[in-house]
Scaffold this active site. Structure first.
Site, PDB file in Angstrom:
ATOM      1  N   HIS A 218     -38.026 -22.767 -29.962  1.00 36.61           N
ATOM      2  CA  HIS A 218     -38.346 -22.050 -30.955  1.00 36.61           C
ATOM      3  C   HIS A 218     -37.709 -21.414 -31.938  1.00 36.61           C
ATOM      4  O   HIS A 218     -37.985 -20.155 -32.636  1.00 36.61           O
ATOM      5  CB  HIS A 218     -39.120 -20.736 -29.916  1.00 36.61           C
TER       6      HIS A 218
ATOM      7  N   LEU B  25     -41.403 -30.849 -30.096  1.00 33.81           N
ATOM      8  CA  LEU B  25     -41.984 -30.095 -30.977  1.00 33.81           C
ATOM      9  C   LEU B  25     -42.888 -29.082 -30.399  1.00 33.81           C
ATOM     10  O   LEU B  25     -43.355 -29.580 -29.002  1.00 33.81           O
ATOM     11  CB  LEU B  25     -42.982 -30.586 -31.975  1.00 33.81           C
ATOM     12  N   ASP B  26     -42.977 -27.817 -30.478  1.00 33.42           N
ATOM     13  CA  ASP B  26     -43.961 -26.944 -29.527  1.00 33.42           C
ATOM     14  C   ASP B  26     -45.239 -27.191 -29.408  1.00 33.42           C
ATOM     15  O   ASP B  26     -45.731 -28.239 -30.340  1.00 33.42           O
ATOM     16  CB  ASP B  26     -43.748 -25.296 -30.255  1.00 33.42           C
ATOM     17  N   TYR B  27     -46.007 -26.870 -28.762  1.00 34.46           N
ATOM     18  CA  TYR B  27     -47.202 -27.091 -28.270  1.00 34.46           C
ATOM     19  C   TYR B  27     -47.892 -26.841 -29.484  1.00 34.46           C
ATOM     20  O   TYR B  27     -48.941 -27.834 -30.057  1.00 34.46           O
ATOM     21  CB  TYR B  27     -47.629 -26.481 -27.293  1.00 34.46           C
TER      22      TYR B  27
END
Length: 240
Positions: free
Chosen positions: A188, A101-103
């Site tokens: 993303h 998962l993105d930051y």
């Protein structure tokens, strides 16, 4: 008998893909002999060493984790930012995230030391649904979102059809809450899909992974998956 790269992955040393690279690089020995051929099969009695260290089989473990925002989906970070393993200090097994998962994205993330399990769930051919909830700029209308259900072109590829719904809108603030289900995992992707139809993402959370959800968990908390849940996930990936 099992393939060597699978045995290494199941021991928690590395993912199966990385294990294959280690074998090809001559870093793996079986009964004292260097093995570089991918697909070599070994037995439980065989003595395996990786980079000179004996392979010790770990108990396979599986966790469902509610990742907070601003945490890296990795086992370490060269910039000393928080990583997901910081939340598992008492877990002795060498676990790692299944996918990422993105930051700045929160939500459901799986962790395991089972390389075969990880590969089956992340391989592009295994279409396990993932459900995201996004807060976006703009008052959403379905006509503008509808292209997401047919697939849209972002970067150099066309996305698979998704399922989208408008959860709520705030006319005063000019924002909306949108639910989006996809099975792909490009970089993303959710943010790019929503921005492509005119709704830049302000906050993003993954609330579902197949049949799993975040019930009874707060950010930073985790629970073990049951044997039944692991089997159902594997069956789901096979079916898809």
């Amino acid at each position: 008998m099992e393939r060597l790269q699978k045995v290494i992955a199941n021991a928690g040393v590395a993912s199966r893909r990385k294990a294959e690279k280690m074998i090809a690089a001559g870093l793996v020995t079986v009964n004292g002999k260097v093995v570089t051929e991918l697909g070599t099969k070994v037995e439980a009695k065989d003595k395996i060493e990786v980079a000179g260290l004996p392979l010790e089989k770990e108990k396979l473990v599986y966790y469902l984790f509610y990742k907070p925002r601003n945490v890296i989906s990795a086992v370490s970070d060269d910039k000393n930012r928080p990583v997901v393993l910081d939340y598992f200090p008492e877990v002795p097994e060498r676990i790692y995230p299944v996918g990422r998962l993105d930051y700045d994205t929160s939500g459901l993330l799986l962790l395991t030391n089972d390389g075969d399990f990880s590969q089956k769930l992340t391989h592009p051919s295994h279409e396990v649904d993932k459900y995201y909830v996004a807060k976006v700029k703009g008052v959403a209308n379905f006509a503008q979102l509808k292209p997401l259900e047919k697939g849209i072109k972002i970067d150099r590829y066309k996305t698979a059809p998704g399922k989208v719904k408008i959860i709520s809108t705030d006319l005063n603030k000019g924002t909306s809450i949108i639910g989006l289900t996809i099975h792909e995992g490009h970089n993303h992707q959710v943010k790019k899909m929503l921005e492509a139809v005119g709704y830049p993402v302000m906050k993003l959370k993954r609330e579902g992974y197949g049949f799993l959800n975040l019930a009874h968990l707060n950010p930073g908390q985790a629970r073990k998956l049951s044997f039944k849940e692991v089997q159902e996930l594997l069956n789901l990936s096979k079916k898809d």
